[in-house]
Design an enzyme around this catalytic site. Structure first.
Site, PDB file in Angstrom:
ATOM      1  N   ASP A  40     -27.019  47.102 -28.604  1.00  0.00           N
ATOM      2  CA  ASP A  40     -27.666  46.024 -27.858  1.00  0.00           C
ATOM      3  C   ASP A  40     -29.180  46.215 -27.806  1.00  0.00           C
ATOM      4  O   ASP A  40     -29.678  47.333 -27.695  1.00  0.00           O
ATOM      5  CB  ASP A  40     -27.096  46.009 -26.434  1.00  0.00           C
ATOM      6  CG  ASP A  40     -27.700  44.933 -25.566  1.00  0.00           C
ATOM      7  OD1 ASP A  40     -27.513  43.747 -25.880  1.00  0.00           O
ATOM      8  OD2 ASP A  40     -28.380  45.283 -24.572  1.00  0.00           O
TER       9      ASP A  40
ATOM     10  N   GLU B  19     -28.338  44.473 -32.856  1.00  0.00           N
ATOM     11  CA  GLU B  19     -28.821  43.195 -32.329  1.00  0.00           C
ATOM     12  C   GLU B  19     -30.343  43.300 -32.315  1.00  0.00           C
ATOM     13  O   GLU B  19     -30.939  43.869 -31.407  1.00  0.00           O
ATOM     14  CB  GLU B  19     -28.293  42.940 -30.916  1.00  0.00           C
ATOM     15  CG  GLU B  19     -28.674  41.552 -30.412  1.00  0.00           C
ATOM     16  CD  GLU B  19     -29.012  41.493 -28.931  1.00  0.00           C
ATOM     17  OE1 GLU B  19     -29.198  40.388 -28.421  1.00  0.00           O
ATOM     18  OE2 GLU B  19     -29.123  42.553 -28.295  1.00  0.00           O
TER      19      GLU B  19
END
Length: 712
Positions: free
Chosen positions: A397, A450
């Site tokens: 993330d 990401e």
């Protein structure tokens, strides 16, 4: 040794001495042996040796007792009597040697202990002839550390830990306790304050809002040997990968790991996805964070069950032929006082400079990636999920926030690196290390970034200076394509570049095309409600968009609920609108997604050469039509799939087009087919090209065709 002075005895009595084993337990003294124990309020204390002999002890000071023995007391119990209570008998924790060896301590100092979870935290052990739990924690700035919990009625003075020197590790073996015991660490800071912290290495935690760590052990027997062997032998890059993103708490509310296992495996199998991606399942204090503010990096959240029950869920998915990707959040952590923040009284896991150690927008703290032990904590955590839970990939993330020192900061709020640049060099080295280590130890897994910027080489090998990820989320494609598909078809002709620009850079990285949870929250509505037009047109747009997405180079990811056109915005506080499947049109959309996945997996041209630009070509109609987008993909055997898109609201008859192959082209997917709720416009019997590849094709309104041509 001589008897310690009164100041040391007082510190031991208060559970505030850094080396309690130097005082308590057995020690040579004056040619014999002395045994010391801390038993405040006892009327008498006796050491019962392994041969049955007894050493009567006398009170010395502040609840510290001692007795002498002529023989070395290797194994013994302490028996204490109290007024009005039965005798209290227990093996002495302070007679045991450390459970960590010098090699462990060296690797921890160097930041190279790749199985850190096996030595730090709480572990059930049979040690020195007795069963118990070893505790170990890294707290280099502490003056003293104690274990507190069920084992001592939450009175930590009974179980002071010993410092293992410059490693910063504190350790204690406590006999007679086991699985299920709740605990924390009490830490005496350099400023002289006692603070209570959950174990950073705990492998289980209490169900929030409770915050204690829990002793656990695994008894699970995996049944996924075939899956794991096959995974190690293949590469995700040249394999089919269509991922169903799941927030477990709201997929079907009330289901824990075990209850969800069969339902999720059956549903994902029916829908044809190859993988499930779970939003973070590491322990987190606030459910509304969706798991992205982690307090227990090694503890699967207890909201849904035990760690072994999570193992069962993953095992069940593997046995169904479904891979498992886990969201992983090494970019930041919350400020909750019970967890990592200022762990031993000062910044430890976080960078001490707030210009590097704090996300003001998010209200979270940033790891100190340049510190060996912190980097080790995170690298080992990635390996932990691969080794202990058999996950097949980690989606990392907020990578962009890690790469740049000025991320979400104004001028003057950040400090340049040693070269004067904005790159976080320490974070970059950490990402390279975790990726290289994961791929070295676990062939066949996927590390997925990401990452929303143009940072070069995200998926380039670390040997070439890249970050070493296997895949990168294509955020540019996601933003552009959602803007395009949200336009009324009347105005799309002037914006074709929003769909085709991604072809320019499609092979610059190894991409995943994400329509994730982030696109269906915060006032964005659902994917369905982004579509223009009436209900029929919205459904047609959904099918066309997904068929274009699945045909586009890259792997696919779709958030739960979008496969049947959920109309309401997602919220973690309630379940999906499964009742919508009572409407035939939405059941047909769900059926379409299943057929989309089936056709995708059957056609190697759509995934086998995803990272090879030579296997991709554009297909253009003879007469320019800005609402028509065409491209072709090729597999290793020369088979080709053409993807022809009509994003206008009207059918196009007799479209003159040149396809990369002569002869018969079979229509393998038509998003406008009647079985999916469409109008049924298409090419019955397929398409035939002449010797130059020219053909006439009928394109349905708001529709996408997949045509296959075999090399033979």
């Amino acid at each position: 040794m001589t008897r310690p002075d009164d100041a040391i005895l007082d510190a031991v009595a208060a559970g505030a001495y850094h080396a309690p084993h130097d005082v308590l337990g057995p020690h040579e003294q004056d040619g014999g042996w002395v045994i010391r124990a801390r038993r405040p309020f006892a009327q008498s204390v006796t050491a019962v040796l392994s041969d049955g002999s007894r050493v009567e002890m006398s009170h010395v000071r502040q609840g510290v007792w001692e007795g002498t023995s002529t023989a070395q007391p290797t194994a013994y119990d302490l028996v204490a009597t109290y007024e009005g209570s039965p005798d209290y008998r227990v093996d002495d924790p302070y007679r045991h040697l450390p459970t960590l060896g010098e090699v462990d301590l060296h690797l921890i100092r160097e930041g190279r202990h790749e199985q850190l979870w096996r030595v730090l935290g709480a572990h059930v052990r049979h040690y020195d002839g007795v069963s118990g739990v070893s505790f170990a924690v890294w707290a280099p700035n502490a003056r003293a550390v104690r274990v507190v919990g069920d084992l001592n009625g939450w009175d930590g003075t009974q179980h002071a830990m010993r410092s293992l020197g410059s490693s910063g590790i504190w350790e204690l073996f406590v006999p007679g306790i086991g699985v299920g015991s709740a605990y924390k660490f009490e830490i005496l800071t350099a400023a002289g304050h006692w603070i209570m912290k959950a174990d950073p290495m705990a492998r289980r935690a209490e169900v929030p809002p409770a915050t204690a760590s829990v002793v656990t052990d695994t008894e699970y027997t995996w049944q996924d040997d075939d899956w794991m062997s096959a995974r190690a032998a293949r590469s995700p890059h040249d394999s089919a990968m269509s991922t169903y993103e799941v927030h477990l708490g709201s997929w079907r509310p009330g289901l824990g790991y075990t209850a969800a296992a069969d339902e999720l495996a059956d549903y994902v199998t029916a829908q044809g996805f190859t993988h499930v991606e779970f939003m973070p399942l590491a322990e987190h204090p606030f459910g509304g964070s969706w798991g992205y503010q982690v307090s227990g990096y090694y503890a699967p959240t207890s909201r849904f069950g035990t760690p072994d029950e999570l193992r069962y869920l993953i095992d069940r998915l593997h046995q169904a032929g479904i891979g498992v990707i886990m969201d992983w959040v090494p970019g930041h952590f919350p400020k909750d006082e019970f967890a990592l923040a200022r762990f031993d009284g000062v910044p430890l896991y976080e960078h001490p400079d707030p210009r590097r150690g704090e996300h003001r927008d998010w209200g979270t703290l940033i790891f100190d990636y340049g510190r060996n032990e912190v980097r080790n904590f995170l690298v080992a955590n990635a390996l932990y999920w691969f080794e202990e839970f058999h996950v097949d990939g980690l989606r990392v993330d907020a990578v962009a926030s890690m790469l740049y020192l000025d991320y979400s900061r104004e001028e003057g709020q950040w400090e340049p690196n040693i070269h004067g640049g904005r790159e976080n060099l320490e974070a970059i080295r950490f990402l390279q290390e975790v990726n290289a280590t994961a791929y070295k130890r676990h062939p066949g897994v996927a590390m997925i970034a990401e990452e929303s910027t143009s940072f070069p080489g995200v998926t380039a090998p670390t040997s070439q200076g890249g970050l070493g990820f296997g895949f990168k989320w294509n955020m540019g494609w996601m933003n552009d394509s959602l803007v395009y598909i949200g336009r009324d078809p009347l105005y799309r002709a002037h914006h074709e570049g929003e769909l085709s620009f991604s072809f320019v850079y499609a092979f610059s990285e190894n991409f995943v095309l994400p329509i994730s949870h982030d696109e269906v929250v915060h006032g964005k509505g659902s994917l369905f409600t982004r579509m223009p037009g009436d209900h029929w047109q919205q459904l047609a747009n959904m099918r066309a968009f997904l068929a274009y997405m699945w045909g586009h180079p890259g792997k696919q990811l779709l958030f739960m609920g979008q496969e049947f056109g959920q109309m309401s915005e997602w919220s973690e506080s309630r379940g999906l609108d499964w009742w919508m499947l009572d409407q035939p049109a939405h059941a047909q959309l769900q059926h379409f997604v299943a057929e989309l996945n089936r056709s995708y997996r059957a056609e190697a041209a759509l995934w086998q050469r995803d990272t090879d630009g030579a296997a991709f070509s554009r297909v253009f109609p003879h007469s320019p039509n800005a609402n028509v987008l065409g491209f072709a993909r090729q597999d290793d055997s020369g088979g080709t799939v053409a993807v022809l898109c009509n994003f206008s609201g009207a059918p196009i008859a007799d479209l003159d087009i040149t396809l990369p192959g002569t002869g018969a082209w079979v229509e393998i997917l038509n998003s406008d087919a009647e079985e999916f709720g469409g109008s049924g416009v298409g090419n019955l019997g397929g398409v035939t090209t002449d010797a130059h590849g020219n053909a006439r094709v009928i394109l349905p309104p708001l529709g996408v065709l997949w045509l296959r041509h075999d090399a033979d």
